[in-house]
Design an enzyme around this catalytic site. Structure first.
Site, PDB file in Angstrom:
ATOM      1  N   LYS A   1       2.065  63.605  33.127  1.00  0.00           N
ATOM      2  CA  LYS A   1       3.085  62.544  33.223  1.00  0.00           C
ATOM      3  C   LYS A   1       3.318  61.926  31.845  1.00  0.00           C
ATOM      4  O   LYS A   1       4.457  61.700  31.432  1.00  0.00           O
ATOM      5  CB  LYS A   1       2.649  61.463  34.220  1.00  0.00           C
ATOM      6  CG  LYS A   1       2.527  61.981  35.644  1.00  0.00           C
ATOM      7  CD  LYS A   1       2.162  60.864  36.604  1.00  0.00           C
ATOM      8  CE  LYS A   1       1.595  61.434  37.887  1.00  0.00           C
ATOM      9  NZ  LYS A   1       2.324  62.544  38.472  1.00  0.00           N
TER      10      LYS A   1
ATOM     11  N   LYS B   1       5.326  69.821  37.719  1.00  0.00           N
ATOM     12  CA  LYS B   1       6.505  69.066  38.179  1.00  0.00           C
ATOM     13  C   LYS B   1       6.995  68.065  37.146  1.00  0.00           C
ATOM     14  O   LYS B   1       8.208  67.889  36.937  1.00  0.00           O
ATOM     15  CB  LYS B   1       6.129  68.385  39.502  1.00  0.00           C
ATOM     16  CG  LYS B   1       7.020  67.324  40.025  1.00  0.00           C
ATOM     17  CD  LYS B   1       6.616  65.908  39.636  1.00  0.00           C
ATOM     18  CE  LYS B   1       5.468  65.347  40.415  1.00  0.00           C
ATOM     19  NZ  LYS B   1       5.038  64.013  39.988  1.00  0.00           N
TER      20      LYS B   1
ATOM     21  N   LYS C   1      -4.402  76.650  36.508  1.00  0.00           N
ATOM     22  CA  LYS C   1      -4.113  75.606  37.489  1.00  0.00           C
ATOM     23  C   LYS C   1      -4.720  75.946  38.854  1.00  0.00           C
ATOM     24  O   LYS C   1      -4.371  76.950  39.457  1.00  0.00           O
ATOM     25  CB  LYS C   1      -2.614  75.408  37.625  1.00  0.00           C
ATOM     26  CG  LYS C   1      -2.304  74.255  38.563  1.00  0.00           C
ATOM     27  CD  LYS C   1      -0.901  73.769  38.491  1.00  0.00           C
ATOM     28  CE  LYS C   1      -0.611  72.747  39.573  1.00  0.00           C
ATOM     29  NZ  LYS C   1      -1.447  71.546  39.489  1.00  0.00           N
TER      30      LYS C   1
ATOM     31  N   GLY D   1       3.298  63.191  44.964  1.00  0.00           N
ATOM     32  CA  GLY D   1       2.753  63.547  46.279  1.00  0.00           C
ATOM     33  C   GLY D   1       2.838  62.417  47.291  1.00  0.00           C
ATOM     34  O   GLY D   1       3.075  62.652  48.480  1.00  0.00           O
ATOM     35  N   ASN D   2       2.678  61.165  46.829  1.00  0.00           N
ATOM     36  CA  ASN D   2       2.651  60.054  47.795  1.00  0.00           C
ATOM     37  C   ASN D   2       4.022  59.787  48.412  1.00  0.00           C
ATOM     38  O   ASN D   2       4.121  59.081  49.402  1.00  0.00           O
ATOM     39  CB  ASN D   2       2.077  58.777  47.166  1.00  0.00           C
ATOM     40  CG  ASN D   2       2.980  58.191  46.111  1.00  0.00           C
ATOM     41  OD1 ASN D   2       3.628  58.912  45.347  1.00  0.00           O
ATOM     42  ND2 ASN D   2       3.035  56.879  46.059  1.00  0.00           N
TER      43      ASN D   2
HETATM   44  P1  ADP Z   1       1.558  62.680  41.694  1.00  0.00           P
HETATM   45  O1  ADP Z   1       1.351  63.349  43.004  1.00  0.00           O
HETATM   46  O2  ADP Z   1       2.422  61.465  41.787  1.00  0.00           O
HETATM   47  O3  ADP Z   1       1.989  63.643  40.613  1.00  0.00           O
HETATM   48  P2  ADP Z   1      -1.158  62.628  40.614  1.00  0.00           P
HETATM   49  O4  ADP Z   1      -2.265  62.494  41.591  1.00  0.00           O
HETATM   50  O5  ADP Z   1      -0.898  63.973  40.028  1.00  0.00           O
HETATM   51  O6  ADP Z   1       0.145  62.047  41.314  1.00  0.00           O
HETATM   52  O7  ADP Z   1      -1.367  61.602  39.405  1.00  0.00           O
HETATM   53  C1  ADP Z   1      -1.590  60.217  39.663  1.00  0.00           C
HETATM   54  C2  ADP Z   1      -3.095  59.928  39.590  1.00  0.00           C
HETATM   55  O8  ADP Z   1      -3.566  60.062  38.244  1.00  0.00           O
HETATM   56  C3  ADP Z   1      -3.515  58.539  39.944  1.00  0.00           C
HETATM   57  O9  ADP Z   1      -3.626  58.358  41.331  1.00  0.00           O
HETATM   58  C4  ADP Z   1      -4.876  58.424  39.232  1.00  0.00           C
HETATM   59  O10 ADP Z   1      -5.922  58.710  40.144  1.00  0.00           O
HETATM   60  C5  ADP Z   1      -4.873  59.522  38.196  1.00  0.00           C
HETATM   61  N1  ADP Z   1      -5.167  59.122  36.813  1.00  0.00           N
HETATM   62  C6  ADP Z   1      -5.854  59.898  35.944  1.00  0.00           C
HETATM   63  N2  ADP Z   1      -5.950  59.319  34.741  1.00  0.00           N
HETATM   64  C7  ADP Z   1      -5.295  58.122  34.830  1.00  0.00           C
HETATM   65  C8  ADP Z   1      -5.009  57.072  33.901  1.00  0.00           C
HETATM   66  N3  ADP Z   1      -5.448  57.104  32.646  1.00  0.00           N
HETATM   67  N4  ADP Z   1      -4.281  56.017  34.338  1.00  0.00           N
HETATM   68  C9  ADP Z   1      -3.839  55.956  35.614  1.00  0.00           C
HETATM   69  N5  ADP Z   1      -4.072  56.924  36.546  1.00  0.00           N
HETATM   70  C10 ADP Z   1      -4.787  58.005  36.161  1.00  0.00           C
HETATM   71 MG    MG Z   2       0.683  65.476  40.058  1.00  0.00          MG
END
Ligand code: ADP
Ligand code: MG
Length: 312
Positions: A273, A211, A127, A9-10
């Protein structure tokens, strides 16, 4: 060396999470700088991306305009956002490449991901997507057949199916473009969810695919060396958000699976992820990296962020 980069998203919204057109263009333009650096260094790059905020915007339009223009289904929202994000990404990437004196074509592929018609995830919406609504407004949409759930203080939220991606149907088209020298943007939002009917025809289904899981499958189907999941943190950490928090660097798959089973990675954000990285490596991938957007150039060669590798 071939790398698949999954942009989060970023890479597509402002630091505050705004998704106005100008926010998206600015964020994608910035994101394409490190991507172009990587391509300039001789790496073959394939891109995929999320689409959460963009689909969220389309859903609001659907809801507000429902009495004037018929709402479209989630598979159409997926196709539409692949189109717009792909368009903006290709423009930004070609500009960044041009600035480096690189004459490469880029193309975006509207990409379908097959799911199983009997996937339990299709029958059981898990979801949350789109905006929060007060109960009475959610009720109207529930009467239209949607599933909405009481999410507490912030209100009600639509719940949709999130089935497992089984096959990226358009991976052969992506491969052909790569062989022809294109930098390809594909499988945005995890792919447009479709099922195959007994007669062989394909039709879209009302669902969204994760994704990162879609990226892991595409990466295997394209035989890439490294899967890079580019997000807004430097990597995965243990005991996230607690004083005991510690960063994970180079980790083998069994160890990563153990951390995941212990609940260190939140569902819907870091969880998928980590799952995507494990699947990619378990299915023959060399390495998978979770790191921040700015470090993707290093992610290809060095063990930056969280790097998942096969068991020794
Ligand atoms: P993207 O849009 O890149 O898919 P997400 O918001 O879905 O990003 O996932 C990234 C986020 O996951 C980070 O900003 C953090 O807040 C969160 N997060 C949850 N658990 C963890 C973890 N164990 N280590 C690091 N980040 C984590
Ligand atoms: Mg995400």
């Amino acid at each position: 060396m071939r790398v698949l980069i999954a942009l989060g998203g970023n890479a597509m919204t402002s630091p505050e999470g705004h998704a106005r057109p100008e926010d998206q263009i600015t964020a994608i333009t910035q994101a394409m700088e490190p991507v172009a650096d990587l391509i300039a260094s001789g790496v073959d790059v394939v891109l995929t991306h999320g689409n959460g905020p963009q689909v969220g915007n389309l859903l609001v339009k659907n809801e507000l305009a429902a009495s004037v223009v018929p709402p479209v289904t989630l598979d159409w929202c997926g196709a539409q956002t692949q189109g717009t994000i792909g368009f903006v990404t290709v423009n930004a990437l070609q500009r960044a490449l041009h600035g480096r004196g690189i004459d490469r074509q880029a193309a975006a592929v509207v990409t379908r991901a097959r799911v199983d018609a009997d996937d339990p995830g299709l029958a059981n919406p898990t979801k949350p997507i789109g905006r929060y609504l007060p109960r009475d407004e959610a009720q109207v949409l529930i009467e239209h057949g949607q599933v909405w759930e009481d999410r507490g203080e912030r209100g009600w939220r639509r719940m949709v199916a999130s089935p497992e991606p089984r096959e990226i149907l358009d991976a052969p088209a992506v491969s052909a473009l790569i062989r022809a020298g294109f930098v390809v943007v594909a499988n945005g939002g995890g792919g447009i969810p479709v099922v195959r009917d007994p007669d062989g025809t394909v039709r879209g289904v009302e669902a969204v695919i994760d994704k990162d899981l879609g990226a892991a499958l595409l990466a295997r189907m394209l035989d890439v060396d490294t899967l890079v999941i580019a997000t807004d943190v430097d990597g995965a950490v243990l005991d996230y958000g607690t004083p005991r928090e510690r960063a994970l660097g180079l980790v083998d798959v069994p160890t990563m699976r153990k951390h995941a089973a212990e609940g260190h990675f939140a569902g819907g954000s870091m969880g998928p992820k980590v799952e995507a990285c494990c699947r990619f490596v378990e299915n023959g991938g060399r390495r998978a990296v979770i790191t921040s957007l700015g470090r993707i150039a290093d992610a290809v060669s060095d063990d930056v962020g969280t790097t998942v590798v096969p068991a020794a």
